[in-house]
Design a protein around this motif. Structure first.
Motif, PDB file in Angstrom:
ATOM      1  N   ASP A  47      -5.846 -10.366 -11.027  1.00 57.26           N
ATOM      2  CA  ASP A  47      -6.147 -11.658 -10.403  1.00 57.26           C
ATOM      3  C   ASP A  47      -6.092 -11.620  -8.882  1.00 57.26           C
ATOM      4  O   ASP A  47      -6.274 -12.645  -8.229  1.00 57.26           O
ATOM      5  CB  ASP A  47      -5.156 -12.719 -10.904  1.00 57.26           C
ATOM      6  N   ALA A  48      -5.823 -10.457  -8.320  1.00 57.66           N
ATOM      7  CA  ALA A  48      -5.674 -10.352  -6.866  1.00 57.66           C
ATOM      8  C   ALA A  48      -7.017 -10.529  -6.171  1.00 57.66           C
ATOM      9  O   ALA A  48      -8.057 -10.109  -6.678  1.00 57.66           O
ATOM     10  CB  ALA A  48      -5.072  -9.001  -6.491  1.00 57.66           C
ATOM     11  N   GLU A  49      -6.970 -11.137  -4.993  1.00 57.90           N
ATOM     12  CA  GLU A  49      -8.180 -11.323  -4.203  1.00 57.90           C
ATOM     13  C   GLU A  49      -8.063 -10.696  -2.815  1.00 57.90           C
ATOM     14  O   GLU A  49      -9.067 -10.536  -2.127  1.00 57.90           O
ATOM     15  CB  GLU A  49      -8.490 -12.813  -4.054  1.00 57.90           C
ATOM     16  N   ASP A  50      -6.835 -10.356  -2.392  1.00 60.29           N
ATOM     17  CA  ASP A  50      -6.667  -9.786  -1.057  1.00 60.29           C
ATOM     18  C   ASP A  50      -6.821  -8.278  -1.090  1.00 60.29           C
ATOM     19  O   ASP A  50      -6.518  -7.615  -2.087  1.00 60.29           O
ATOM     20  CB  ASP A  50      -5.293 -10.151  -0.492  1.00 60.29           C
ATOM     21  N   VAL A  51      -7.284  -7.740   0.010  1.00 60.09           N
ATOM     22  CA  VAL A  51      -7.568  -6.320   0.122  1.00 60.09           C
ATOM     23  C   VAL A  51      -6.312  -5.482  -0.070  1.00 60.09           C
ATOM     24  O   VAL A  51      -6.323  -4.450  -0.756  1.00 60.09           O
ATOM     25  CB  VAL A  51      -8.217  -6.023   1.495  1.00 60.09           C
ATOM     26  N   ALA A  52      -5.197  -5.884   0.547  1.00 62.89           N
ATOM     27  CA  ALA A  52      -3.975  -5.077   0.503  1.00 62.89           C
ATOM     28  C   ALA A  52      -3.511  -4.842  -0.929  1.00 62.89           C
ATOM     29  O   ALA A  52      -3.169  -3.711  -1.309  1.00 62.89           O
ATOM     30  CB  ALA A  52      -2.875  -5.737   1.322  1.00 62.89           C
ATOM     31  N   THR A  53      -3.484  -5.885  -1.735  1.00 61.49           N
ATOM     32  CA  THR A  53      -3.023  -5.746  -3.119  1.00 61.49           C
ATOM     33  C   THR A  53      -3.949  -4.847  -3.918  1.00 61.49           C
ATOM     34  O   THR A  53      -3.512  -3.996  -4.698  1.00 61.49           O
ATOM     35  CB  THR A  53      -2.920  -7.125  -3.785  1.00 61.49           C
ATOM     36  N   ILE A  54      -5.239  -5.009  -3.716  1.00 64.98           N
ATOM     37  CA  ILE A  54      -6.214  -4.237  -4.486  1.00 64.98           C
ATOM     38  C   ILE A  54      -6.169  -2.764  -4.103  1.00 64.98           C
ATOM     39  O   ILE A  54      -6.127  -1.881  -4.973  1.00 64.98           O
ATOM     40  CB  ILE A  54      -7.622  -4.829  -4.282  1.00 64.98           C
ATOM     41  N   MET A  87      -5.935   9.948  -0.131  1.00 59.64           N
ATOM     42  CA  MET A  87      -6.852   9.200   0.722  1.00 59.64           C
ATOM     43  C   MET A  87      -6.692   7.695   0.479  1.00 59.64           C
ATOM     44  O   MET A  87      -6.610   6.893   1.422  1.00 59.64           O
ATOM     45  CB  MET A  87      -8.296   9.624   0.437  1.00 59.64           C
ATOM     46  N   LEU A  88      -6.629   7.304  -0.795  1.00 61.12           N
ATOM     47  CA  LEU A  88      -6.440   5.886  -1.122  1.00 61.12           C
ATOM     48  C   LEU A  88      -5.077   5.395  -0.651  1.00 61.12           C
ATOM     49  O   LEU A  88      -4.933   4.254  -0.203  1.00 61.12           O
ATOM     50  CB  LEU A  88      -6.599   5.672  -2.623  1.00 61.12           C
ATOM     51  N   ARG A  89      -4.053   6.255  -0.720  1.00 60.39           N
ATOM     52  CA  ARG A  89      -2.741   5.879  -0.208  1.00 60.39           C
ATOM     53  C   ARG A  89      -2.815   5.626   1.293  1.00 60.39           C
ATOM     54  O   ARG A  89      -2.212   4.684   1.817  1.00 60.39           O
ATOM     55  CB  ARG A  89      -1.729   6.995  -0.528  1.00 60.39           C
ATOM     56  N   GLY A  90      -3.547   6.464   2.026  1.00 64.60           N
ATOM     57  CA  GLY A  90      -3.705   6.261   3.459  1.00 64.60           C
ATOM     58  C   GLY A  90      -4.395   4.949   3.776  1.00 64.60           C
ATOM     59  O   GLY A  90      -3.992   4.218   4.700  1.00 64.60           O
ATOM     60  N   LEU A  91      -5.439   4.614   3.004  1.00 64.78           N
ATOM     61  CA  LEU A  91      -6.116   3.332   3.196  1.00 64.78           C
ATOM     62  C   LEU A  91      -5.165   2.172   2.909  1.00 64.78           C
ATOM     63  O   LEU A  91      -5.147   1.174   3.647  1.00 64.78           O
ATOM     64  CB  LEU A  91      -7.341   3.247   2.286  1.00 64.78           C
ATOM     65  N   ALA A  92      -4.365   2.315   1.842  1.00 65.05           N
ATOM     66  CA  ALA A  92      -3.429   1.255   1.488  1.00 65.05           C
ATOM     67  C   ALA A  92      -2.381   1.054   2.579  1.00 65.05           C
ATOM     68  O   ALA A  92      -2.037  -0.082   2.927  1.00 65.05           O
ATOM     69  CB  ALA A  92      -2.759   1.579   0.154  1.00 65.05           C
ATOM     70  N   ALA A 152      -2.689   1.721   5.781  1.00 63.34           N
ATOM     71  CA  ALA A 152      -3.315   1.168   6.982  1.00 63.34           C
ATOM     72  C   ALA A 152      -3.706  -0.296   6.806  1.00 63.34           C
ATOM     73  O   ALA A 152      -3.772  -1.040   7.790  1.00 63.34           O
ATOM     74  CB  ALA A 152      -4.539   2.000   7.355  1.00 63.34           C
ATOM     75  N   LEU A 153      -3.980  -0.699   5.577  1.00 59.47           N
ATOM     76  CA  LEU A 153      -4.456  -2.064   5.325  1.00 59.47           C
ATOM     77  C   LEU A 153      -3.375  -2.955   4.728  1.00 59.47           C
ATOM     78  O   LEU A 153      -3.667  -4.015   4.172  1.00 59.47           O
ATOM     79  CB  LEU A 153      -5.670  -2.021   4.384  1.00 59.47           C
ATOM     80  N   ASP A 154      -2.122  -2.545   4.840  1.00 62.55           N
ATOM     81  CA  ASP A 154      -1.014  -3.328   4.307  1.00 62.55           C
ATOM     82  C   ASP A 154      -1.019  -4.733   4.918  1.00 62.55           C
ATOM     83  O   ASP A 154      -1.051  -4.903   6.135  1.00 62.55           O
ATOM     84  CB  ASP A 154       0.307  -2.621   4.609  1.00 62.55           C
ATOM     85  N   GLY A 155      -1.013  -5.739   4.066  1.00 61.64           N
ATOM     86  CA  GLY A 155      -1.003  -7.126   4.516  1.00 61.64           C
ATOM     87  C   GLY A 155      -2.368  -7.721   4.767  1.00 61.64           C
ATOM     88  O   GLY A 155      -2.474  -8.925   5.038  1.00 61.64           O
ATOM     89  N   ALA A 156      -3.420  -6.929   4.673  1.00 69.44           N
ATOM     90  CA  ALA A 156      -4.763  -7.435   4.975  1.00 69.44           C
ATOM     91  C   ALA A 156      -5.319  -8.267   3.824  1.00 69.44           C
ATOM     92  O   ALA A 156      -5.162  -7.928   2.655  1.00 69.44           O
ATOM     93  CB  ALA A 156      -5.711  -6.264   5.251  1.00 69.44           C
ATOM     94  N   ARG A 206      -9.961   2.206  11.709  1.00 65.67           N
ATOM     95  CA  ARG A 206      -8.571   2.673  11.825  1.00 65.67           C
ATOM     96  C   ARG A 206      -8.037   3.166  10.485  1.00 65.67           C
ATOM     97  O   ARG A 206      -7.284   4.147  10.420  1.00 65.67           O
ATOM     98  CB  ARG A 206      -7.695   1.533  12.358  1.00 65.67           C
ATOM     99  N   ALA A 207      -8.431   2.506   9.412  1.00 66.49           N
ATOM    100  CA  ALA A 207      -7.933   2.892   8.087  1.00 66.49           C
ATOM    101  C   ALA A 207      -8.434   4.272   7.684  1.00 66.49           C
ATOM    102  O   ALA A 207      -7.683   5.095   7.152  1.00 66.49           O
ATOM    103  CB  ALA A 207      -8.363   1.848   7.051  1.00 66.49           C
ATOM    104  N   TRP A 208      -9.703   4.558   7.952  1.00 63.80           N
ATOM    105  CA  TRP A 208     -10.227   5.883   7.614  1.00 63.80           C
ATOM    106  C   TRP A 208      -9.545   6.962   8.439  1.00 63.80           C
ATOM    107  O   TRP A 208      -9.277   8.061   7.929  1.00 63.80           O
ATOM    108  CB  TRP A 208     -11.742   5.929   7.811  1.00 63.80           C
TER     109      TRP A 208
END
Length: 546
Positions: free
Chosen positions: A65-72, A95-100, A102-106, A116-118
């Motif tokens: 049910d998540a809609e925010d980027v950080a949770t997904i 790689m996905l961990r790095g994106l997560a 960098a995007l924490d809280g987004a 920046r995330a990449w």
């Protein structure tokens, strides 16, 4: 509602995952065929696909049910970490961990944040490797990160995504000249191609169209056919390691994991040590002494899910034999499956499939067997037809050119357990015995909703009651589905078990598998849980215990 190209939200990320899965599935065999370094395992495409499927399954389970980027992105990283297969899968998970991270809280992501995330993801992947090499998936990822970061300073989201993918495509073409083994075979890096497919899928997500790429080099006229498993490392021992060893480590710390990395560097190559940010590390190494690699891990912390793969044995098994028929001497495994997710799972393990989303008939199954054209066909019926009908199909399908064996799999979870031990290098009878034994050792159950009043072994159920079945027998009747599932798990696990596999049905309510996973973690902490979205309509949830 965000305009296309303005920013990435949760809906867009889910579409990216779907497009990425489709692209990897379509070109899995091509990616596998590019593997030329450093060992002959030829499974990079499969490993990437299985890892991303695990990420998608976690997304469906814990962030439905998540809609925010950080949770997904966090859910994707967790799923990939715990379901990573092979070193290419470990790198995708990192790689996905790095994106997560960098995007924490987004909530949404614009072009600058994406750049920046990449960059962070590329740096994190590099730190996970002992000896990152040019001409690998790592160099392709760094090129993509550089392109995205540069464009992110002033560009739109579409500009950043396109810059990352274009830079990766150019870097991928350069890999042929960066490693001698790639140049000799005239191919690009296999993992790098898989990454490019994911980047192009992201471009399609934010722009509405997939980039039109020039053909990728897959062979050079006159070059010897070579297969291997390219994983992003510089081989320091001549690429002659005998085993791939993977395991998870818990109850450790950064200092002890650094010591473990040093010990593994001395034992072999292709060393990768990655963390999930929550106290668990995933470890990968190619070596000649698998026992020493495991012992080193035991000194670092608690190990689980230890897997050891022998490269020489796998190479021998592939000679002249494939999971799907290629001639009179081949062996095939045919699985009867229901649901899109289940079909993908069985296909990823090398099985041919026949769909049973609607009731299957003897004619459907017989036609599917004959289409394979194999000398030996092992059928996983998975409960789709009664025994007497399977006997009739077998009698009609067998002749002087074909032998058909029906294995005792009464559910798809038993079929998956059986397929996991399939070894095309064994004699057919021995392989059938091992697969049958694996199926028999898997206790299975299911959750359903009663649609009529009926007398069962545990009392009378009414329409709407939640039923828990062990095998074909109702053993739980409850008013609440989660309560029924928890009770069923406790009953099935009362006889022991190390692994629970959950196959989530099409009509399962959101969060069902997640709540049952928490129950297992709380009541049976020694048991591992794997969750897959099967999509079957017959059961709300099917579970197997091994």
């Amino acid at each position: 509602m965000l305009e296309v190209g303005e920013a990435v939200d949760g809906t867009a990320l889910r579409r990216w995952v779907d497009l990425g899965l489709r692209a990897l599935a379509e070109r899995r065999d091509e990616i596998n065929s590019l593997n030329v370094f450093p060992v002959p395992d030829g499974d990079t495409g499969t490993n990437l696909l299985v890892t991303l499927r695990s990420a998608a399954a976690e997304l469906d389970t814990s962030a439905a049910d998540a809609e925010d980027v950080a949770t997904i992105v966090g859910a994707l990283a967790r799923g990939a970490f715990h379901g990573a297969r092979g070193n290419s899968g470990v790198l995708l998970a990192q790689m996905l961990r790095g994106l997560a991270d960098a995007l924490d809280g987004a909530v949404v992501v614009d072009g600058a944040a994406l750049g920046r995330a990449w960059r962070h993801a590329a740096d994190l992947v590099t730190r996970a490797l002992s000896c990152p090499a040019e001409g690998t998936i790592v160099s392709v990822l760094h090129a993509a990160a550089d392109g995205a970061h540069a464009a992110g300073r002033s560009g739109s989201l579409v500009t950043v995504a396109t810059a990352a993918a274009d830079a990766a495509a150019e870097a991928l073409q350069r890999t042929t000249a960066q490693l001698d083994v790639l140049a000799e075979a005239g191919v690009v890096d296999a993992g790098g191609l898989g990454l490019l497919l994911l980047l192009d899928a992201f471009v399609e997500t934010v722009s509405g169209r997939r980039p039109d790429r020039a053909p990728i080099a897959t062979s050079k006229p006159g070059a010897p056919a070579r297969r291997g498993g390219h994983n992003g490392h510089e081989p320091r021992h001549g690429g002659d390691q005998d085993f791939e060893v993977m395991y998870f480590v818990e109850g450790s710390d950064t200092a002890r994991m650094d010591t473990l990395r040093t010990r593994l560097d001395a034992l072999g190559d292709s060393v990768a040590v990655v963390g999930d940010g929550a106290g668990t590390w995933s470890v990968h190494v190619h070596c000649c002494d698998a026992g020493a690699a495991v012992e080193a891990g035991l000194e670092a912390g608690r190990l689980h899910q230890v897997t050891v793969t022998c490269f020489a044995l796998e190479a021998q098994q592939r000679i002249g034999v494939g999971p799907v028929a290629s001639g009179a001497g081949s062996r095939s495994v045919l699985a009867v499956v229901a649901g899109d997710g289940a079909a993908e799972l069985f296909e990823a393990e090398g099985a041919a499939i026949v769909r049973a989303d609607d009731p299957i008939t003897r004619r459907h199954l017989l036609d599917a067997i004959r289409r394979l054209g194999s000398r030996d066909v092992m059928v996983l019926p998975n409960g789709a037809l009664p025994a007497q009908e399977l006997v009739a199909v077998g009698a009609a399908a067998r002749d002087h050119r074909r032998e058909v064996m029906f294995l005792p799999c009464s559910s798809m979870v038993q079929g998956l357990a059986s397929l996991a031990v399939h070894d095309p290098g064994r004699e057919a009878a021995d392989d059938a015995f091992a697969m049958s034994e694996a199926a028999a050792a898997t206790r299975w159950g299911s959750l359903r909703i009663a649609n009529e009043r009926a007398l069962t072994w545990v009392g009378t159920c009414e329409p709407g009651h939640s039923l828990g079945l062990s095998g074909h027998d109702v053993v739980v009747i409850e008013h609440d589905l989660v309560t029924a599932g928890a009770s069923l798990l406790d009953k099935v696990l009362a006889a022991g078990g190390e692994l629970v596999t959950m196959l989530v049905g099409f009509d399962a309510p959101d969060g069902l598998a997640e709540r049952l996973t928490r129950h297992v973690n709380d009541r049976h902490p020694e048991v591992e849980v794997l969750v897959y979205h099967g999509g079957q309509r017959s059961d709300l949830l099917q579970l197997g215990v091994e």
